[in-house]
Design a protein around this motif. Sequence first.
Motif, short mmCIF file in Angstrom:
data_model
loop_
_atom_site.label_atom_id
_atom_site.label_comp_id
_atom_site.label_asym_id
_atom_site.label_seq_id
_atom_site.Cartn_x
_atom_site.Cartn_y
_atom_site.Cartn_z
N ALA A 31 7.31 1.39 -9.59
CA ALA A 31 6.29 1.82 -10.56
C ALA A 31 5.02 2.24 -9.83
N GLN A 32 4.65 1.51 -8.80
CA GLN A 32 3.43 1.83 -8.04
C GLN A 32 3.58 3.17 -7.30
N LEU A 33 4.76 3.38 -6.75
CA LEU A 33 5.05 4.64 -6.06
C LEU A 33 4.99 5.80 -7.06
N LEU A 34 5.59 5.59 -8.21
CA LEU A 34 5.59 6.63 -9.25
C LEU A 34 4.16 6.95 -9.67
N ARG A 35 3.33 5.93 -9.78
CA ARG A 35 1.93 6.13 -10.18
C ARG A 35 1.24 7.04 -9.16
N LEU A 76 0.84 -1.20 0.00
CA LEU A 76 0.00 0.00 0.00
C LEU A 76 0.87 1.25 0.00
N THR A 77 0.33 2.32 -0.58
CA THR A 77 0.99 3.62 -0.48
C THR A 77 0.19 4.49 0.46
N ARG A 78 0.90 5.32 1.21
CA ARG A 78 0.24 6.19 2.18
C ARG A 78 1.12 7.41 2.44
N GLN A 100 5.85 -3.25 6.30
CA GLN A 100 7.19 -2.68 6.50
C GLN A 100 7.40 -1.56 5.48
N VAL A 101 8.06 -0.48 5.90
CA VAL A 101 8.38 0.59 4.95
C VAL A 101 9.36 0.03 3.92
N ALA A 102 8.94 0.08 2.64
CA ALA A 102 9.77 -0.51 1.57
C ALA A 102 10.31 0.56 0.63
N GLY A 103 9.92 1.81 0.83
CA GLY A 103 10.43 2.87 -0.02
C GLY A 103 9.60 4.12 0.16
N PHE A 104 10.04 5.17 -0.55
CA PHE A 104 9.28 6.43 -0.46
C PHE A 104 9.58 7.29 -1.67
N ALA A 105 8.73 8.30 -1.88
CA ALA A 105 8.96 9.30 -2.92
C ALA A 105 8.66 10.67 -2.31
N TRP A 106 9.52 11.63 -2.64
CA TRP A 106 9.42 12.99 -2.08
C TRP A 106 9.24 13.96 -3.24
N VAL A 107 8.14 14.72 -3.19
CA VAL A 107 7.83 15.67 -4.26
C VAL A 107 7.76 17.09 -3.68
N VAL A 108 8.47 18.02 -4.34
CA VAL A 108 8.38 19.44 -4.00
C VAL A 108 7.34 20.03 -4.96
N PRO A 109 6.19 20.50 -4.43
CA PRO A 109 5.05 20.82 -5.29
C PRO A 109 5.34 21.76 -6.46
N ALA A 110 6.05 22.87 -6.24
CA ALA A 110 6.36 23.77 -7.37
C ALA A 110 7.88 23.83 -7.55
N GLY A 111 8.52 22.69 -7.30
CA GLY A 111 9.99 22.64 -7.29
C GLY A 111 10.64 22.80 -8.65
N ALA A 112 9.88 22.67 -9.73
CA ALA A 112 10.45 22.86 -11.07
C ALA A 112 9.97 24.21 -11.59
N ARG A 118 11.90 14.93 -6.03
CA ARG A 118 13.24 15.16 -5.46
C ARG A 118 13.95 13.84 -5.14
N ARG A 119 13.18 12.84 -4.71
CA ARG A 119 13.84 11.55 -4.39
C ARG A 119 12.82 10.42 -4.46
N ILE A 120 13.25 9.31 -5.02
CA ILE A 120 12.43 8.08 -4.99
C ILE A 120 13.38 6.93 -4.76
N VAL A 121 12.99 6.04 -3.88
CA VAL A 121 13.85 4.88 -3.59
C VAL A 121 13.00 3.73 -3.08
N VAL A 122 13.43 2.53 -3.47
CA VAL A 122 12.85 1.29 -2.95
C VAL A 122 13.98 0.52 -2.28
N ALA A 123 13.69 -0.15 -1.19
CA ALA A 123 14.72 -0.90 -0.46
C ALA A 123 15.37 -1.93 -1.38
#
Length: 158
Positions: free
Chosen positions: A93-97, A4-6, A58-70, A78-83
């Motif tokens: 792919a699910q996180l990116l979605r 799940l993503t949250r 278990q936390v398996a990864g995360f993605a960090w977005v800066v709303p108007a960062g571009a 800004r960052r995406i990673v999976v364990a």
Amino acid sequence: MAVLTRPFVPEDAEACGAIVAITPLWQRYKLTAAAAAAQLIAAHARGETVTVIESDSQVAGFAWVVPAGAFGMCPYLRRIVVAPDQRGLRLGAQLLRAVEEHSAKLATDLFLLVSDFNADAQRFYKREGYEEVGRLADFVLPGVAELIFRKRVRAVPT
Ligand SMILES: CC(C)(COP(=O)(O)OP(=O)(O)OC[C@H]1O[C@@H](n2cnc3c(N)ncnc32)[C@H](O)[C@@H]1OP(=O)(O)O)[C@@H](O)C(=O)NCCC(=O)NCCS
């Protein structure tokens, strides 16, 4: 495998920082677990969007977005990673979605930077519909270019 993503909560910071610190990419950028965890807590406090992916609770990864960062106009991933032990299972792919769905509410395009030597991630993004639109030589590390990738996440009315 229950996935799940949250939204991120500060209690996730330690687990997220640990995933960053064992990833060779960020070892090259000298990013420690503590610094990565502190960045996420600060980003969360500023109201930026951090999404966590859990696998079997278990936390398996995360993605960090800066709303108007571009360019002050569009979200910047800004960052995406999976364990490391969870990669290649489509969690990225699910996180990116989830990130793209959120970004589409904010703007038409999502931007990110990827290191020129990170061929695995470039392949991942291209398969997910991103295109290289520029490069920033020596932007973060000397001798390394950061490639600018862009994806249109919402149709533009004609
Ligand atoms: C890039 C990343 C987020 C993708 O997440 P993922 O869950 O492994 O991705 P998926 O399972 O949805 O897709 C697999 C694709 O990811 C890419 N990938 C990158 N590193 C990988 C790894 N160590 N193992 C497997 N796939 C990897 C490949 O392109 C792979 O596609 P392939 O089957 O053609 O080789 C993840 O591999 C990761 O955290 N990598 C290290 C950190 C990083 O490079 N982040 C991006 C910085 S810009």
